[in-house]
Design an enzyme around this catalytic site. Structure first.
Site, PDB file in Angstrom:
ATOM      1  N   ASP A 144       0.845  -1.200   0.000  1.00  0.00           N
ATOM      2  CA  ASP A 144       0.000   0.000   0.000  1.00  0.00           C
ATOM      3  C   ASP A 144       0.880   1.250   0.000  1.00  0.00           C
ATOM      4  O   ASP A 144       2.062   1.182   0.308  1.00  0.00           O
ATOM      5  CB  ASP A 144      -0.986   0.015   1.183  1.00  0.00           C
ATOM      6  CG  ASP A 144      -0.274  -0.019   2.522  1.00  0.00           C
ATOM      7  OD1 ASP A 144       0.962   0.108   2.559  1.00  0.00           O
ATOM      8  OD2 ASP A 144      -0.960  -0.173   3.544  1.00  0.00           O
TER       9      ASP A 144
ATOM     10  N   ASP B 162       1.520   5.169   1.185  1.00  0.00           N
ATOM     11  CA  ASP B 162       1.182   6.253   2.103  1.00  0.00           C
ATOM     12  C   ASP B 162       1.817   7.543   1.604  1.00  0.00           C
ATOM     13  O   ASP B 162       2.996   7.577   1.283  1.00  0.00           O
ATOM     14  CB  ASP B 162       1.692   5.926   3.509  1.00  0.00           C
ATOM     15  CG  ASP B 162       1.063   4.650   4.053  1.00  0.00           C
ATOM     16  OD1 ASP B 162      -0.174   4.560   4.043  1.00  0.00           O
ATOM     17  OD2 ASP B 162       1.807   3.740   4.455  1.00  0.00           O
TER      18      ASP B 162
ATOM     19  N   ASP C 208       7.628   6.400  13.483  1.00  0.00           N
ATOM     20  CA  ASP C 208       8.071   5.469  14.523  1.00  0.00           C
ATOM     21  C   ASP C 208       9.532   5.017  14.383  1.00  0.00           C
ATOM     22  O   ASP C 208      10.339   5.256  15.272  1.00  0.00           O
ATOM     23  CB  ASP C 208       7.115   4.268  14.644  1.00  0.00           C
ATOM     24  CG  ASP C 208       6.750   3.623  13.315  1.00  0.00           C
ATOM     25  OD1 ASP C 208       7.342   4.018  12.282  1.00  0.00           O
ATOM     26  OD2 ASP C 208       5.890   2.723  13.305  1.00  0.00           O
TER      27      ASP C 208
END
Ligand code: ATP
Ligand code: MG
Length: 474
Positions: A66, A68, A147
């Protein structure tokens, strides 16, 4: 790159830029939809970057699953650029640009600053971010709140550069999971990062850096404060996408498996439990490698099977001393409710999934019945095949069950053949979607014979709804 990493270690961040001819990320490997979004934003005068898993995957030679996108446009501005978009607010506002099944997630640069302004960035007493909508002004700030270093590498659509502020490229090359910023603070802000660290380590086969690993054991209990709906999703990501066995081993190592599945450590000394779970996870990983889908109900039915069985045995023992004895059905019901009540506070299992778990567990008690009068009904039950799959794994460890495996195998094969046939027909039918009305009728007639096409349509619509409810489609 090593020099850059040294600078990052000293100063917390140091920018490195790779020109288009210095890296392998190419527009050719982006999905058309991702490209549409990036170009749309750029043409509207905004900055637009790809970031996160897709860049990580492309740099490690995998095809991204996917995309982002990160931008300096606010969610409202993004919304105005794309008609096919909607703002969704979970922990923070993001925009989904929707192209049929594919969704491109667009996030606005966020600030990494921890200044608490009432109503904007809200932390609870433990330091966990509850609401978080502070928009940052720069890419650098956006990178800081991500993160791990390997998840904070940006691809700029304007000039095809890769930009890295935290030595992510170095870590990617050296197989290291390294958290950005102060580990303890980052885990307190969002305990799910603990799970994410372990997941990426399992998925990529990377080592968790010492500083990133150090606070995990002490802070793992904070996972209990995360919403159980979010935890449910996280657990699925850990176990259903091809690296379940490795996830299991790492989670046990960090003593987090027993947090995700309360009470399960009771079975740690039981070598059969361990082999059973490992065997099932390994088969799921193999299925994934063959492009087959893994189901959450199967996962939970496996992991919680020992706990369920124990409840059943205990109830059966109590039952023997009762005057008004309970039926097996009642016992299974009560045992099921108990196991679910223990699990749900941690991971919110959707009703459709827990119903499937119940069916598969119930089947475990029916499959030891060879009475000819019951076979058709049992083989025709929902999830007969799923239940048998579990039964067959059990039989590897409980030799007494093997006679029943032999007995049911032909029914299983027959049921599989029917399912394959149905799937094939459905696929053919899906292909008719783009056809005109008349061609469609011809194809349906060919595929389904002379049956009434409308009835077939209804059946397929129902099948589709069921698939959606079961999360069988991505
Ligand atoms: P995958 O999609 O393969 O699971 P991913 O890294 O793309 O991995 P996503 O959940 O899609 O994971 O998140 C996209 C990006 O958003 C991450 O790469 C990371 O930069 C950022 N991100 C996601 N979750 C967090 C979090 N809890 N804390 C900080 N940053 C996060
Ligand atoms: Mg992603």
């Amino acid at each position: 790159m090593s020099k850059n990493k040294a600078l990052v270690k000293r100063h917390g961040a140091a920018k490195i830029v790779l020109e288009r001819n210095q890296h392998p990320v190419s527009r050719k490997s982006f999905s058309r939809q991702a490209l549409t979004v990036l170009e749309g934003l750029r043409k509207a005068g905004y900055q637009a970057y790809l970031v996160g898993g897709c860049i990580r995957d492309m740099l490690t030679g995998k095809s991204p699953k996917d995309f982002d996108v990160s931008t300096n446009a606010t969610p409202e501005q993004v919304r105005r650029v794309f008609q096919n978009s909607r703002i969704i607010g979970r922990r923070f506002k993001i925009v989904h640009v929707v192209f049929g099944r594919e969704i491109i997630e667009v996030t606005t640069f966020r600030s990494g600053s921890e200044i608490s302004r009432p109503g904007i960035r809200v932390s609870d007493n433990a330091g966990m971010l509850v609401r978080d909508n502070v928009y940052g002004k720069s890419l650098e700030e956006d990178a800081e709140r991500r993160d791990f270093t390997i998840n904070a590498i940006y691809y700029n659509i304007k000039n095809y550069q890769l930009i890295d502020f935290h030595g992510g490229l170095y870590d990617l090359q050296h197989g290291i999971i390294d958290i950005i910023g102060d580990p303890e603070k980052r885990y307190l802000e969002d305990p799910v990062r603990i799970i994410r660290a372990l997941r990426f380590a399992a998925k990529l086969g990377f080592k968790i850096s010492r500083r990133t690993a150090a606070p995990i054991k002490a802070l793992a209990e904070n996972l209990r404060q995360v919403s159980n709906a979010r935890m449910y999703e996280e657990v699925n990501k850990l176990f259903l996408s091809g690296h379940g066995l490795q996830s299991y081993r790492i989670l046990r190592n960090y003593r987090i498996f027993e947090i995700l599945f309360p009470g399960i450590d009771e079975y740690y000394d039981n070598s059969v439990f361990n082999s059973f779970v490992e065997f099932a996870l390994k088969s799921s990983d193999e299925r994934y490698a063959e492009n087959k889908r893994n189901m959450p109900h199967f996962l939970y039915a496996i992991i919680l099977w020992f706990a369920f069985q124990k409840e059943v045995f205990e109830l059966q023992q109590i039952n023997e001393s009762l005057v008004d004895s309970m039926s097996l059905r009642d016992i299974l019901e009560v045992a099921f409710a108990k196991v679910m009540a223990r699990q749900n506070p941690m991971t919110a299992i959707p009703l459709s999934i827990s119903e499937s778990i119940r069916s598969m567990w119930t089947l475990q008690f029916m499959l030891t019945d060879k009475n000819q009068e019951h076979t058709a009904a049992i083989a025709g039950r929902t999830l007969f095949r799923g239940g048998f799959d579990i039964f067959r794994i059990r039989a590897r460890f409980e030799p007494y069950l093997r006679q029943f495996v032999d007995f049911w195998q032909p029914f299983y094969d027959e049921s599989s053949a029917q399912a394959r046939d149905r799937a094939q027909k459905q696929e053919l039918f899906e292909q008719t979607r783009t056809l005109g009305k008349r061609d469609k009728k011809v194809v349906i007639k060919e595929v389904f014979g002379d049956d009434d096409a409308r009835e077939k349509n209804d059946r397929l619509a129902k099948a589709r709804a069921w698939r959606a409810a079961m999360h069988l489609d991505p």
